[in-house]
Design a protein around this motif. Structure first.
Motif, PDB file in Angstrom:
ATOM      1  N   TYR A   5      -8.492   1.160  -1.249  1.00  0.00           N
ATOM      2  CA  TYR A   5      -7.708   2.088  -0.439  1.00  0.00           C
ATOM      3  C   TYR A   5      -8.454   2.480   0.823  1.00  0.00           C
ATOM      4  O   TYR A   5      -7.866   2.656   1.886  1.00  0.00           O
TER       5      TYR A   5
ATOM      6  N   VAL B 231      -6.951   1.865   4.535  1.00  0.00           N
ATOM      7  CA  VAL B 231      -6.713   2.934   5.493  1.00  0.00           C
ATOM      8  C   VAL B 231      -7.543   2.703   6.760  1.00  0.00           C
ATOM      9  O   VAL B 231      -7.089   2.973   7.872  1.00  0.00           O
TER      10      VAL B 231
ATOM     11  N   PRO C 156      -3.005   8.668  -1.974  1.00  0.00           N
ATOM     12  CA  PRO C 156      -3.828   7.459  -1.842  1.00  0.00           C
ATOM     13  C   PRO C 156      -3.321   6.288  -2.673  1.00  0.00           C
ATOM     14  O   PRO C 156      -3.514   5.133  -2.308  1.00  0.00           O
TER      15      PRO C 156
ATOM     16  N   VAL D 230       0.834  -1.197   0.000  1.00  0.00           N
ATOM     17  CA  VAL D 230       0.000   0.000   0.000  1.00  0.00           C
ATOM     18  C   VAL D 230       0.870   1.250   0.000  1.00  0.00           C
ATOM     19  O   VAL D 230       0.616   2.203  -0.725  1.00  0.00           O
TER      20      VAL D 230
ATOM     21  N   LEU E  54      -1.155   7.068   2.874  1.00  0.00           N
ATOM     22  CA  LEU E  54      -2.441   6.894   2.193  1.00  0.00           C
ATOM     23  C   LEU E  54      -3.212   8.198   2.106  1.00  0.00           C
ATOM     24  O   LEU E  54      -3.882   8.468   1.115  1.00  0.00           O
TER      25      LEU E  54
END
Lengths: 300, 343
Positions: B134, B138, A291, A243, A287
């Motif tokens: 995403y 998160v 993102p 990520v 993030l």
């Protein structure tokens, strides 16, 4: 919190070397797992939640092979090849059935296999902690670099991981197969219309991803203890890595893995209890500000 | 786009057809809720078994949690992997308030909801901008951040041992939660009331706005709805119900443990939703009962319950390809539709 310890370490070259190498090996192992994850996501568009299980199987395969043959090279080979075959079967028999389905269905299938694989390991190898032990070839005195202790095995580990990164990066960028894989990631329908067996590509990529995780497990077997469920923390961390680096980006996986490795090794000095929290905090920051991750393609 | 315009837009869209239907069905919902509560409350009169009551209390806690997650996953299309943080927050918030301040239970209940709302508003404001995978990651990161904080801040939370020493349960308004039957009835009441409220949210014009966001967020914003605000609102509302679930759990086990805030709780919530089905309102409740029954029976027969559970999940995911309630509903519709077409 122990900021003094962290500052003291940063001031001393010996400590700096030791912590950096330990950060590097954590990072390199994570990279091998995460790069498989990111590759599978990039091509198959599947978040392989069961990826940690391949890491675990790699370690157990390697341990068994080493105990039977006493050969370190064979153990690594078994770890990697065994998980590759496992990945191929897993993808062809189960995952390929849920490609069209909801993302949640895919996660569910993976979740089911996390449970099943953990129990299989518990059945075959037992629930207790196991250890493979350092192969005799590496039972040599450690190297001293600027006063810091560096076991030679760590160097091998870092070297293998870097080599894997190079081969993978060049293979995807330069070879014909690499080109086909990238094309399949972009537009599988068109690739299939050109007469290329996309099912084989998908299976192959999944096997490759599984193999890399298995290799990481095999490499980690001499330095970590083996237990059912060991794949799990690695999975979560490699998720963070992918990520942070950006889903689908190999360079991103490398940078993300190294960052997480260093955060872990230096964070354990400064914030011994909150090391994990630091990683998640870092993930949140990345993030929120970017993102799509550091090296991911921009998403709207 | 001003707020007024946005509101008018959402009103004109949803008013005519739904209004009359939901008006009638609202009474029906209340009636069903009352009957359900009466049946649950009468249970101890006929079955004295403590295990059964315990089971229903656990179902209440997880049912509230899973249904609130479905408001996000099923209705709005926001796949949250960190919903369990509010379950944990509810359990810890309530437990700490009761242990440290000694306020009456209703006060602690409301205060915990307020704390959860503040946390959810802050976390949600950051998270709901992100899309799909995403958003999932998160929220997961925030969940783990809260979990790490609970583990680290041992002086407040007891670290990995959890909140020990029991949660004091002073009687209030004639309700003594230290009494097992009283606790049971209170849990049932919270479950039924929570489900009823969530049902009202889901069937309201706002609920239909959420479905619209799920189906096409871009068009929703084109017709003048503030998508970010709607998502944040449902994120906070869902957090409140999850927190209530956590409080029921804290009352039941008389403590709070770091596992309540661990990501596996969120995973279980998603799993429950998939088991029961996300397209019906009661799907998650059915899923909760299913999972708990499964867990309890399987652990009794084998130590390898992961394999059994895994195979069952595979059956649902690859075999049925949908949750149980979705499947039943489709089967029922087919059966009703079937003869009519033939005849």
């Amino acid at each position: 919190m122990d900021i003094d310890a962290l500052a003291g370490c940063l001031a001393s070259p010996a400590c700096l070397v030791t912590q950096t190498t330990s950060g590097l090996i954590i990072g390199m192992l994570l990279f091998l797992v995460a790069v498989g994850l990111t590759l599978i996501f990039g091509v198959l568009k599947v978040v392989n939640f069961s990826h940690g299980a391949f890491y675990m199987f790699g370690a157990y395969f390697a341990m068994t092979a080493y105990q039977l043959s006493e050969s370190f090279a064979l153990a690594m080979l078994c770890g990697a090849a065994g998980t590759a075959i496992l990945g191929l079967i897993f993808e062809r028999v189960f995952m390929s059935r849920v490609y069209g389905a909801d993302v949640l269905m895919q996660l569910l299938v993976c979740y089911a296999f996390v449970l099943i694989f953990d129990d299989v390991v518990r059945m075959v190898w037992g629930p207790e902690f196991k250890s493979m032990g350092m192969p005799s070839a590496f039972q040599v005195p450690p190297l001293f670099i600027a006063g810091g202790v560096v076991p030679p095995y760590y160097l091998l580990l870092i070297g293998v991981a870097l080599a894997a990164a190079m081969v993978l990066g060049l293979g995807l960028a330069r070879t014909r197969i690499g080109k086909v894989i990238r094309a399949a990631a972009h537009n599988p329908g068109m690739v299939s219309a050109l007469g290329i067996n996309t099912g084989l590509i998908y299976g192959g990529v999944f096997a490759l991803g599984g193999m890399l995780a298995g290799l990481a497990g095999a490499l980690a077997a001499p330095v970590r203890s083996l237990t059912p469920g060991m794949g799990f923390s690695v999975l979560i961390e490699s998720f963070i890595v992918t990520v942070i680096g950006g889903m689908g980006s190999i360079l991103g996986a490398l940078v993300g893995a190294l960052l997480i490795g260093l955060i872990r090794s230096f964070g354990s000095l400064g914030f011994p209890l909150f090391t994990e929290g630091l990683m998640y905090l870092f993930m949140v920051i990345v993030l929120v500000s970017r993102p799509s991750g550091l090296f991911g393609k921009e998403v709207a | 786009m001003t707020e007024l315009q946005a509101e008018r837009a959402s009103e004109t869209l949803s008013t005519p057809r739904i209004e009359t239907r939901s008006f009638r069905s609202r009474y029906l919902d209340v009636l069903i809720a009352l009957i359900a509560f009466a049946v649950l409350a009468a249970l101890p009169l006929f079955f004295g078994s403590k295990a059964l009551l315990d089971f229903v209390i656990r179902c209440s806690a997880f049912g509230l949690f899973a249904t609130s997650l479905n408001l996000l996953v099923g209705y709005t299309g926001m796949i949250s992997f960190g919903h369990g943080m509010f379950f944990g927050l509810g359990a810890y918030g309530f437990g700490l308030l009761m242990q440290r301040t000694g306020v009456p239970i209703p006060v602690a209940f409301v205060a915990t909801l307020a704390i959860t709302a503040v946390f959810a508003a802050i976390i949600g404001a950051i998270c709901v901008r992100l899309k799909e995978i995403y958003f999932a990651f998160v929220t997961l990161a925030f969940q783990m951040l809260i979990h790490s904080t609970i583990l680290t801040w041992a002086s407040l939370t007891g670290g990995d041992q959890g909140l020990r020493g029991g949660i004091p349960r002073p009687a209030f308004l004639g309700i003594d939660l230290a009494n097992h039957v009283h606790l049971y009835i209170t849990s049932c009441a919270l479950l039924v009331l929570g489900l009823l409220l969530m049902r009202q949210i889901a069937q309201s014009p706002f609920g239909y706005t959420l479905r619209m966001i799920r189906d096409n967020a871009r068009r929703t914003s084109f017709i003048g709805i503030d998508v970010w605000r709607a998502k944040l609102t449902i994120f906070v509302l869902a957090a409140l119900f999850a927190s209530t679930g956590g409080m029921v759990m804290a009352l039941f086990v008389s403590g709070a443990y770091p596992e309540f805030a661990y990501w596996t709780i969120s995973g279980e919530g998603i799993f429950i939703n998939m088991l029961g089905g996300v397209t019906t309102f009661l799907g998650p409740t059915v899923g909760t009962v299913l999972l708990l029954v499964l867990n309890d029976t399987v652990t009794r027969f084998t130590e390898y319950h992961g394999i059994v559970l895994g195979v069952v999940i595979l059956f649902f995911a690859i075999g049925l390809r949908k949750g149980l309630m979705d499947y039943v509903l489709e089967w029922y519709a087919q059966r009703r539709g079937g003869p009519g077409e033939r005849g």
